[in-house]
Write a protein that holds these residues in place. Structure first.
Motif, PDB file in Angstrom:
ATOM      1  N   ASP A  75      44.395  70.236  30.730  1.00  0.00           N
ATOM      2  CA  ASP A  75      44.487  71.639  31.128  1.00  0.00           C
ATOM      3  C   ASP A  75      45.703  71.881  32.025  1.00  0.00           C
ATOM      4  O   ASP A  75      46.150  70.982  32.752  1.00  0.00           O
ATOM      5  CB  ASP A  75      43.219  72.059  31.878  1.00  0.00           C
ATOM      6  CG  ASP A  75      42.009  72.116  30.962  1.00  0.00           C
ATOM      7  OD1 ASP A  75      42.194  72.340  29.749  1.00  0.00           O
ATOM      8  OD2 ASP A  75      40.884  71.924  31.470  1.00  0.00           O
ATOM      9  N   TRP A  76      46.214  73.099  31.958  1.00  0.00           N
ATOM     10  CA  TRP A  76      47.341  73.486  32.808  1.00  0.00           C
ATOM     11  C   TRP A  76      46.810  73.731  34.217  1.00  0.00           C
ATOM     12  O   TRP A  76      46.368  74.824  34.546  1.00  0.00           O
ATOM     13  CB  TRP A  76      48.003  74.739  32.263  1.00  0.00           C
ATOM     14  CG  TRP A  76      48.577  74.560  30.892  1.00  0.00           C
ATOM     15  CD1 TRP A  76      47.991  74.907  29.720  1.00  0.00           C
ATOM     16  CD2 TRP A  76      49.839  73.994  30.556  1.00  0.00           C
ATOM     17  NE1 TRP A  76      48.806  74.590  28.659  1.00  0.00           N
ATOM     18  CE2 TRP A  76      49.955  74.022  29.147  1.00  0.00           C
ATOM     19  CE3 TRP A  76      50.892  73.454  31.303  1.00  0.00           C
ATOM     20  CZ2 TRP A  76      51.067  73.554  28.473  1.00  0.00           C
ATOM     21  CZ3 TRP A  76      52.009  72.985  30.628  1.00  0.00           C
ATOM     22  CH2 TRP A  76      52.092  73.039  29.236  1.00  0.00           C
ATOM     23  N   ASP A  77      46.847  72.706  35.048  1.00  0.00           N
ATOM     24  CA  ASP A  77      46.244  72.820  36.372  1.00  0.00           C
ATOM     25  C   ASP A  77      47.276  72.962  37.491  1.00  0.00           C
ATOM     26  O   ASP A  77      46.944  72.844  38.666  1.00  0.00           O
ATOM     27  CB  ASP A  77      45.331  71.620  36.660  1.00  0.00           C
ATOM     28  CG  ASP A  77      46.060  70.291  36.540  1.00  0.00           C
ATOM     29  OD1 ASP A  77      47.281  70.301  36.284  1.00  0.00           O
ATOM     30  OD2 ASP A  77      45.404  69.243  36.700  1.00  0.00           O
ATOM     31  N   GLU A  78      48.525  73.228  37.113  1.00  0.00           N
ATOM     32  CA  GLU A  78      49.547  73.515  38.116  1.00  0.00           C
ATOM     33  C   GLU A  78      50.630  74.371  37.488  1.00  0.00           C
ATOM     34  O   GLU A  78      50.751  74.465  36.263  1.00  0.00           O
ATOM     35  CB  GLU A  78      50.143  72.238  38.703  1.00  0.00           C
ATOM     36  CG  GLU A  78      50.918  71.388  37.708  1.00  0.00           C
ATOM     37  CD  GLU A  78      51.579  70.184  38.370  1.00  0.00           C
ATOM     38  OE1 GLU A  78      52.647  70.383  38.992  1.00  0.00           O
ATOM     39  OE2 GLU A  78      51.040  69.075  38.268  1.00  0.00           O
ATOM     40  N   HIS A 100      46.439  73.203  24.547  1.00  0.00           N
ATOM     41  CA  HIS A 100      45.877  74.000  25.642  1.00  0.00           C
ATOM     42  C   HIS A 100      46.667  75.305  25.769  1.00  0.00           C
ATOM     43  O   HIS A 100      47.863  75.284  26.059  1.00  0.00           O
ATOM     44  CB  HIS A 100      45.931  73.207  26.952  1.00  0.00           C
ATOM     45  CG  HIS A 100      45.131  71.943  26.892  1.00  0.00           C
ATOM     46  ND1 HIS A 100      43.811  71.880  27.255  1.00  0.00           N
ATOM     47  CD2 HIS A 100      45.479  70.689  26.486  1.00  0.00           C
ATOM     48  CE1 HIS A 100      43.371  70.646  27.091  1.00  0.00           C
ATOM     49  NE2 HIS A 100      44.357  69.908  26.614  1.00  0.00           N
ATOM     50  N   HIS A 102      48.539  78.703  26.881  1.00  0.00           N
ATOM     51  CA  HIS A 102      49.292  79.047  28.096  1.00  0.00           C
ATOM     52  C   HIS A 102      50.070  80.321  27.786  1.00  0.00           C
ATOM     53  O   HIS A 102      50.600  80.486  26.679  1.00  0.00           O
ATOM     54  CB  HIS A 102      50.246  77.907  28.463  1.00  0.00           C
ATOM     55  CG  HIS A 102      50.832  78.000  29.837  1.00  0.00           C
ATOM     56  ND1 HIS A 102      51.696  79.004  30.221  1.00  0.00           N
ATOM     57  CD2 HIS A 102      50.689  77.197  30.924  1.00  0.00           C
ATOM     58  CE1 HIS A 102      52.057  78.818  31.475  1.00  0.00           C
ATOM     59  NE2 HIS A 102      51.455  77.726  31.929  1.00  0.00           N
TER      60      HIS A 102
END
Length: 200
Positions: A75-78, A100, A102
């Protein structure tokens, strides 16, 4: 028909990145040794300059894999907008393969990173539509180039073959057919640059 190119630096034993890629070493251990011909090695010569012009020629759109876009997995966590700072060198739409979703990321200089979750064919189709008659480049990394080769969409493939043995890392040609013939060859102490055209 969109002209599609790909330009990759590669070791003698077939790797385009070394082992243990990370945020600190995005090309893996010793991976930078493949790129001395265009990142400031004083032994670079006119052949390297010409090959760099091939590499940097403007294209209408690009396709790249998520691993090339950045070090984040899952997941894009930053917040991440690529390795290249506020003005990436592409100056055109870039379609990033990912599992994922975005939102698109617009950057200075005309680059917008768009994220495609339904596979290579969808990303390539979007790139062709965005590029018009200006051509598409398959920017890497190894997995994305293998998918492009398997799909048969690359018209011109340039390999910068560095006199380096990496031993392990990201291999380029595993599991794909190679149906190209050399069209031009240049060389320097740092690389042999071979520009291939697809057999028709």
């Amino acid at each position: 028909m969109t002209n599609t190119t790909c330009h990759m630096s590669i070791s003698l034993d077939g790797f385009v990145a070394g082992p243990d890629q990370s945020r600190e070493a995005p090309l893996g251990k010793r991976g930078r040794e493949l790129h001395g011909w265009h990142i400031g090695d004083p032994r670079a010569n006119d052949a390297d300059r010409i090959a760099n012009e091939w590499l940097m020629r403007p294209r209408g759109a690009y396709v790249m894999g998520r691993n090339m876009f950045g070090p984040i997995r899952g997941d894009w966590d930053e917040d991440w907008s690529g390795w290249w700072g506020p003005e990436p060198p592409y100056h055109a739409p870039v379609f990033v393969l990912t599992h994922h979703p975005h939102d698109p990321i617009p950057m200075d200089g005309g680059t917008t990173f768009s994220f495609v979750t339904d596979g290579f064919d969808a990303a390539y189709s979007a790139a062709c539509q965005a590029a018009g008659d200006k051509g598409v480049d398959i920017a890497g990394g190894a997995s994305t180039v293998r998918q492009a080769l398997a799909a048969g969409v690359i018209d011109e493939l340039t390999l910068d073959i560095a006199p380096v043995l990496l031993g392990s890392g990201e291999r380029l040609f595993d599991g794909v057919d190679f149906d190209f013939e050399p069209a031009e060859v240049l060389h320097s102490p740092l690389s042999t640059h071979i520009r291939y055209r697809r057999n028709t």
